[in-house]
Write a protein that holds these residues in place. Structure first.
Motif, PDB file in Angstrom:
ATOM      1  N   VAL A 186      61.298  61.208  37.658  1.00 46.64           N
ATOM      2  CA  VAL A 186      60.924  61.069  36.242  1.00 46.64           C
ATOM      3  C   VAL A 186      59.959  62.187  35.827  1.00 46.64           C
ATOM      4  O   VAL A 186      59.098  62.594  36.612  1.00 46.64           O
ATOM      5  CB  VAL A 186      60.310  59.657  35.988  1.00 46.64           C
ATOM      6  CG1 VAL A 186      59.113  59.388  36.864  1.00 46.64           C
ATOM      7  CG2 VAL A 186      59.945  59.428  34.529  1.00 46.64           C
ATOM      8  N   ASP A 187      60.172  62.698  34.619  1.00 46.78           N
ATOM      9  CA  ASP A 187      59.235  63.665  34.036  1.00 46.78           C
ATOM     10  C   ASP A 187      58.170  62.844  33.295  1.00 46.78           C
ATOM     11  O   ASP A 187      58.489  62.137  32.339  1.00 46.78           O
ATOM     12  CB  ASP A 187      59.994  64.584  33.069  1.00 46.78           C
ATOM     13  CG  ASP A 187      59.061  65.547  32.344  1.00 46.78           C
ATOM     14  OD1 ASP A 187      57.827  65.463  32.550  1.00 46.78           O
ATOM     15  OD2 ASP A 187      59.562  66.375  31.559  1.00 46.78           O
ATOM     16  N   VAL A 188      56.918  62.908  33.746  1.00 44.11           N
ATOM     17  CA  VAL A 188      55.904  61.984  33.204  1.00 44.11           C
ATOM     18  C   VAL A 188      55.103  62.582  32.042  1.00 44.11           C
ATOM     19  O   VAL A 188      54.160  61.951  31.568  1.00 44.11           O
ATOM     20  CB  VAL A 188      54.934  61.506  34.316  1.00 44.11           C
ATOM     21  CG1 VAL A 188      55.670  60.677  35.349  1.00 44.11           C
ATOM     22  CG2 VAL A 188      54.167  62.667  34.937  1.00 44.11           C
ATOM     23  N   THR A 189      55.479  63.787  31.573  1.00 44.35           N
ATOM     24  CA  THR A 189      54.755  64.383  30.440  1.00 44.35           C
ATOM     25  C   THR A 189      54.732  63.404  29.259  1.00 44.35           C
ATOM     26  O   THR A 189      55.789  62.896  28.864  1.00 44.35           O
ATOM     27  CB  THR A 189      55.450  65.697  29.989  1.00 44.35           C
ATOM     28  OG1 THR A 189      55.818  66.426  31.137  1.00 44.35           O
ATOM     29  CG2 THR A 189      54.524  66.528  29.112  1.00 44.35           C
ATOM     30  N   ASN A 190      53.523  63.117  28.778  1.00 45.85           N
ATOM     31  CA  ASN A 190      53.323  62.170  27.667  1.00 45.85           C
ATOM     32  C   ASN A 190      53.823  60.766  27.969  1.00 45.85           C
ATOM     33  O   ASN A 190      54.028  59.981  27.050  1.00 45.85           O
ATOM     34  CB  ASN A 190      54.006  62.669  26.380  1.00 45.85           C
ATOM     35  CG  ASN A 190      53.356  63.932  25.876  1.00 45.85           C
ATOM     36  OD1 ASN A 190      52.144  64.076  25.985  1.00 45.85           O
ATOM     37  ND2 ASN A 190      54.148  64.858  25.374  1.00 45.85           N
ATOM     38  N   LYS A 191      54.027  60.463  29.239  1.00 43.08           N
ATOM     39  CA  LYS A 191      54.478  59.100  29.571  1.00 43.08           C
ATOM     40  C   LYS A 191      53.373  58.385  30.326  1.00 43.08           C
ATOM     41  O   LYS A 191      52.524  58.989  30.974  1.00 43.08           O
ATOM     42  CB  LYS A 191      55.740  59.162  30.426  1.00 43.08           C
ATOM     43  CG  LYS A 191      56.919  59.799  29.726  1.00 43.08           C
ATOM     44  CD  LYS A 191      58.207  59.089  30.104  1.00 43.08           C
ATOM     45  CE  LYS A 191      59.390  59.718  29.399  1.00 43.08           C
ATOM     46  NZ  LYS A 191      60.015  60.747  30.210  1.00 43.08           N
ATOM     47  N   ARG A 192      53.447  57.070  30.275  1.00 41.04           N
ATOM     48  CA  ARG A 192      52.437  56.230  30.900  1.00 41.04           C
ATOM     49  C   ARG A 192      52.724  56.112  32.412  1.00 41.04           C
ATOM     50  O   ARG A 192      53.857  55.847  32.819  1.00 41.04           O
ATOM     51  CB  ARG A 192      52.542  54.856  30.228  1.00 41.04           C
ATOM     52  CG  ARG A 192      51.503  53.846  30.554  1.00 41.04           C
ATOM     53  CD  ARG A 192      51.797  52.602  29.672  1.00 41.04           C
ATOM     54  NE  ARG A 192      51.123  51.433  30.196  1.00 41.04           N
ATOM     55  CZ  ARG A 192      49.931  51.024  29.766  1.00 41.04           C
ATOM     56  NH1 ARG A 192      49.300  51.678  28.819  1.00 41.04           N
ATOM     57  NH2 ARG A 192      49.374  49.944  30.306  1.00 41.04           N
ATOM     58  N   VAL A 193      51.685  56.348  33.228  1.00 38.47           N
ATOM     59  CA  VAL A 193      51.843  56.234  34.685  1.00 38.47           C
ATOM     60  C   VAL A 193      50.740  55.323  35.222  1.00 38.47           C
ATOM     61  O   VAL A 193      49.558  55.500  34.905  1.00 38.47           O
ATOM     62  CB  VAL A 193      51.751  57.610  35.383  1.00 38.47           C
ATOM     63  CG1 VAL A 193      51.851  57.458  36.903  1.00 38.47           C
ATOM     64  CG2 VAL A 193      52.841  58.546  34.883  1.00 38.47           C
ATOM     65  N   ALA A 194      51.147  54.331  36.021  1.00 33.84           N
ATOM     66  CA  ALA A 194      50.166  53.401  36.616  1.00 33.84           C
ATOM     67  C   ALA A 194      49.717  53.926  37.976  1.00 33.84           C
ATOM     68  O   ALA A 194      50.547  54.276  38.812  1.00 33.84           O
ATOM     69  CB  ALA A 194      50.805  52.024  36.777  1.00 33.84           C
ATOM     70  N   VAL A 195      48.385  53.996  38.176  1.00 31.63           N
ATOM     71  CA  VAL A 195      47.827  54.353  39.488  1.00 31.63           C
ATOM     72  C   VAL A 195      47.261  53.059  40.070  1.00 31.63           C
ATOM     73  O   VAL A 195      46.303  52.485  39.536  1.00 31.63           O
ATOM     74  CB  VAL A 195      46.720  55.425  39.353  1.00 31.63           C
ATOM     75  CG1 VAL A 195      46.082  55.710  40.709  1.00 31.63           C
ATOM     76  CG2 VAL A 195      47.292  56.699  38.744  1.00 31.63           C
ATOM     77  N   LEU A 196      47.882  52.587  41.159  1.00 36.46           N
ATOM     78  CA  LEU A 196      47.494  51.290  41.725  1.00 36.46           C
ATOM     79  C   LEU A 196      46.574  51.499  42.927  1.00 36.46           C
ATOM     80  O   LEU A 196      47.001  51.935  43.989  1.00 36.46           O
ATOM     81  CB  LEU A 196      48.746  50.512  42.119  1.00 36.46           C
ATOM     82  CG  LEU A 196      49.721  50.243  40.965  1.00 36.46           C
ATOM     83  CD1 LEU A 196      50.979  49.551  41.466  1.00 36.46           C
ATOM     84  CD2 LEU A 196      49.049  49.420  39.867  1.00 36.46           C
ATOM     85  N   GLY A 197      45.298  51.215  42.739  1.00 39.97           N
ATOM     86  CA  GLY A 197      44.294  51.392  43.785  1.00 39.97           C
ATOM     87  C   GLY A 197      43.523  52.675  43.582  1.00 39.97           C
ATOM     88  O   GLY A 197      44.110  53.740  43.367  1.00 39.97           O
ATOM     89  N   LEU A 198      42.185  52.576  43.620  1.00 32.13           N
ATOM     90  CA  LEU A 198      41.323  53.747  43.435  1.00 32.13           C
ATOM     91  C   LEU A 198      40.357  53.937  44.600  1.00 32.13           C
ATOM     92  O   LEU A 198      39.921  55.052  44.883  1.00 32.13           O
ATOM     93  CB  LEU A 198      40.522  53.602  42.127  1.00 32.13           C
ATOM     94  CG  LEU A 198      41.379  53.528  40.851  1.00 32.13           C
ATOM     95  CD1 LEU A 198      40.520  53.118  39.654  1.00 32.13           C
ATOM     96  CD2 LEU A 198      42.070  54.856  40.594  1.00 32.13           C
ATOM     97  N   ALA A 199      40.007  52.852  45.306  1.00 30.07           N
ATOM     98  CA  ALA A 199      39.093  52.954  46.457  1.00 30.07           C
ATOM     99  C   ALA A 199      39.758  53.768  47.563  1.00 30.07           C
ATOM    100  O   ALA A 199      40.989  53.818  47.652  1.00 30.07           O
ATOM    101  CB  ALA A 199      38.763  51.561  46.971  1.00 30.07           C
ATOM    102  N   PHE A 200      38.948  54.397  48.437  1.00 29.73           N
ATOM    103  CA  PHE A 200      39.552  55.254  49.469  1.00 29.73           C
ATOM    104  C   PHE A 200      40.280  54.440  50.519  1.00 29.73           C
ATOM    105  O   PHE A 200      41.107  54.969  51.264  1.00 29.73           O
ATOM    106  CB  PHE A 200      38.508  56.190  50.088  1.00 29.73           C
ATOM    107  CG  PHE A 200      37.678  55.632  51.208  1.00 29.73           C
ATOM    108  CD1 PHE A 200      38.075  55.781  52.531  1.00 29.73           C
ATOM    109  CD2 PHE A 200      36.492  54.966  50.954  1.00 29.73           C
ATOM    110  CE1 PHE A 200      37.311  55.280  53.583  1.00 29.73           C
ATOM    111  CE2 PHE A 200      35.718  54.471  51.984  1.00 29.73           C
ATOM    112  CZ  PHE A 200      36.126  54.622  53.306  1.00 29.73           C
TER     113      PHE A 200
END
Ligand code: UGA
Length: 434
Positions: A316-330
């Motif tokens: 998928v080309d994500v330009t201007n699209k919504r992307v979910a990042v699941l998890g931020l802790a290391f």
């Protein structure tokens, strides 16, 4: 014993509480009044499993009274030994910044100048081999106007505590390393650790301070390189259509390899592996040695987030699209985002012009300091709603259990960096090394 612990970070607070649990009387010294107040109220100043219970038991009005905190260095005069648990940040070239340690040692020495009785100082922070002997001891000698080994003792006791499981790791160690440059210091360190050694049967390694310092770097370097090696193998597996986790399960059965630290994926973050491998590589270069294996381990680690993003680009080309990042802790179990793999992942998404919606059960606030302008969702379902891609960065259980939440995505492309997700049907699923 009467012990003082200088520094109330992850390590200092944990060992102060655990020393109290072993039956010692402990004072924890820190410059931050808020941390001191929290400990004295019997409350944990950091997120660490089991720590709130220990602080409740030993600090505060209802506690055993074996643990208290203060900002006053003079409190260490009533103790037999001091553990130095101060931060060792990184210089821009990756080398270790000892300025906080040096300032702490100077303040410790100036305080100890008023003490006539023997006192042992133990370096707990991770420092380049030779630092205790060549830097800390001379500062203490200058400030106290006393001689190490004759008037006071110096030791080095590296820690192998993992964030999130630090209390458990302390109380059930796989080894206790006691580095000392004089017999009296070694005997004091035994008095501190013998209750633990007796109750756990942990093997004890007695050595000099320089070797103790190197053991810590070797331990972390080996583990970081092990993860990078399985990631290197994992990347080859992916190209060849092989599941790296099946391979790891098999090779882990070989005692010479061992089953731990074979989870391939996005690689290592946190404050320790990146900082320690950088510091020991920089130290090696100062002696004109090229640490090729550790350089390569770092390169492989830097590569993994890029591979995750390129697998997303394949679908998928994500330009201007919504992307979910699941998890931020290391990693799961901590709110620490230092060197989290989420950071290069989010930067890569920003370069692609994506609209980023991140979720983490406890680390979102810490990540907000790095990325104030991205969106932070209250739940994984909210992050996934309408997203064109989902990137799995941290294998929190809550994230691993996601299933029908993926159905609310605009295009259900899920790229998993931790082999967390079970769901396969009805979504486009890409694993990093499987
Ligand atoms: C590490 C060491 O494990 C501790 O022994 C040491 O005391 C500590 O550093 C330190 O020097 O203070 P920690 O950084 O808390 O502990 O975390 P680990 O559990 O070792 O994980 C480090 C990174 O490796 C994480 O990002 C984790 O996700 C990653 N990892 C670990 C993998 O990618 N795969 C694995 O199989 C294992």
């Amino acid at each position: 014993m009467h012990l003082s612990v200088v520094g109330s970070g992850y390590v200092g607070t944990t060992i102060a509480a655990c020393f109290a649990d072993l039956g010692h009387d402990v004072v924890n010294i820190d410059i931050d009044q808020n941390i001191v107040d929290a400990i004295n109220a019997g409350e944990a100043p950091i997120h660490e499993d089991g720590l709130p219970e220990l602080l409740k038991e030993h600090a505060g009005d209802d506690g055993t009274g074996r643990l208290r905190a203060t900002t006053d260095y003079a409190a260490l005069l009533d103790t037999d030994a001091t553990f130095l648990c101060l931060p060792t940040p990184q210089n821009d070239d990756g080398s270790i910044d000892l300025s906080i340690m040096e300032a702490g040692a100077a303040q410790l020495g100036a305080t100890l100048a008023d003490k006539d009785d023997w006192h042992t100082v133990v370096v707990k922070s991770t420092v380049i081999p030779g630092t205790t002997e060549d830097t800390i001891t001379p500062i203490l000698e200058t400030e106290t106007e006393q001689s190490a080994g004759e008037d006071f003792g110096v030791g080095m006791n590296p820690e192998f505590l993992r964030e999130g499981t630090a209390v458990h790791d302390f109380l059930d160690p796989d080894k206790v390393v006691l580095g000392a440059d004089d017999e009296h210091a070694l005997s004091d360190m035994h008095d501190v650790f013998d209750p633990l050694i007796d109750q756990t049967d942990a093997p004890v390694v007695e050595t000099d301070t320089r070797t103790a310092e190197m053991i810590k770097y070797a331990n972390n370097s080996f583990l970081a390189a092990k993860v990078s090696l399985i990631n290197d193998i994992g990347n080859i597996c992916k190209e060849l259509g092989v599941d790296a986790y099946e391979v790891a399960d098999a090779i882990g059965l070989d005692d010479r390899i061992g089953a731990q630290f074979l989870r391939s994926g996005l690689g290592w973050g946190g404050s320790c592996f990146p900082k320690d491998t950088a510091a020991i590589r920089a130290a090696a270069r100062q002696y004109d040695y090229e640490p090729r294996m550790l350089d390569a381990a770092t390169e492989v680690n830097d590569e993994q987030p890029k591979r995750l993003l390129s697998f997303m680009d394949d679908h998928v080309d994500v330009t201007n699209k919504r992307v979910a990042v699941l998890g931020l802790a290391f990693k799961p179990g901590t709110d620490d985002v230092r060197n989290s793999r989420a950071i290069p992942v989010i930067e890569g998404l920003q370069q692609r012009g994506a609209e980023i919606v991140a979720y983490d059960p406890i680390a979102a606030e810490n990540m907000r300091e790095h990325f104030p302008d991205i969106q932070y969702a209250e739940s994984p379902a909210a992050a996934l709603d309408g997203a064109s891609a989902a990137l799995v960065v941290t294998d929190w259980e809550e994230i691993a259990l996601l299933d029908e939440e993926f159905d609310a995505m605009a295009t259900p492309v899920v790229v998993d960096g931790r082999r967390a997700i079970d769901r396969r049907d009805g979504i486009v699923y890409e694993g990093l090394t499987w």
